[in-house]
Design a protein around this motif. Sequence first.
Motif, PDB file in Angstrom:
ATOM      1  N   THR A   1      -9.864  -0.421   5.500  1.00 29.17           N
ATOM      2  CA  THR A   1     -10.160   0.477   4.941  1.00 29.17           C
ATOM      3  C   THR A   1     -11.234   0.035   3.638  1.00 29.17           C
ATOM      4  O   THR A   1     -11.082  -1.011   3.121  1.00 29.17           O
TER       5      THR A   1
ATOM      6  N   SER B   1     -11.609   1.147   0.799  1.00 28.06           N
ATOM      7  CA  SER B   1     -10.774   1.201  -0.879  1.00 28.06           C
ATOM      8  C   SER B   1      -9.408   0.678  -0.648  1.00 28.06           C
ATOM      9  O   SER B   1      -8.433   1.183  -1.490  1.00 28.06           O
TER      10      SER B   1
ATOM     11  N   VAL C   1      -8.152  -2.056  -1.842  1.00 30.90           N
ATOM     12  CA  VAL C   1      -7.441  -2.641  -3.034  1.00 30.90           C
ATOM     13  C   VAL C   1      -6.705  -1.378  -3.738  1.00 30.90           C
ATOM     14  O   VAL C   1      -5.840  -1.827  -4.221  1.00 30.90           O
ATOM     15  N   THR C   2      -7.350  -0.365  -4.011  1.00 32.46           N
ATOM     16  CA  THR C   2      -6.737   0.613  -4.887  1.00 32.46           C
ATOM     17  C   THR C   2      -5.841   1.291  -4.319  1.00 32.46           C
ATOM     18  O   THR C   2      -4.898   1.994  -4.912  1.00 32.46           O
ATOM     19  N   LEU C   3      -5.966   1.645  -2.774  1.00 30.80           N
ATOM     20  CA  LEU C   3      -5.210   2.431  -2.240  1.00 30.80           C
ATOM     21  C   LEU C   3      -4.005   1.415  -1.438  1.00 30.80           C
ATOM     22  O   LEU C   3      -3.017   2.118  -0.838  1.00 30.80           O
TER      23      LEU C   3
END
Length: 55
Positions: A3, A5, A7-9
Motif C-alpha cells: 500500500t 499509505s 505507515v499511517t494505515l
Amino acid sequence: MATHSGVTLAPLLMAEVAGEVFGEESALLAPFRPARFTDGTAGPAPAAARRPGQQ
C-alpha cells in the motif's frame, strides 16, 4: 500486502488482514476482494478520444 499509505494505515491493516488470514471476513476489505470483478455488471463504456493521441 502492499500500500502507498502503509505507515499511517499499518495498525488498521494489520488487524483486518490478520482476521482475513484466520477466516474472519472484514467488511472494510470487502470492496477490494477479487470477486468484485465477477459480479456480472459491466462498467460504463470509455469515452471516445477527441484528438489523435488522446487516450
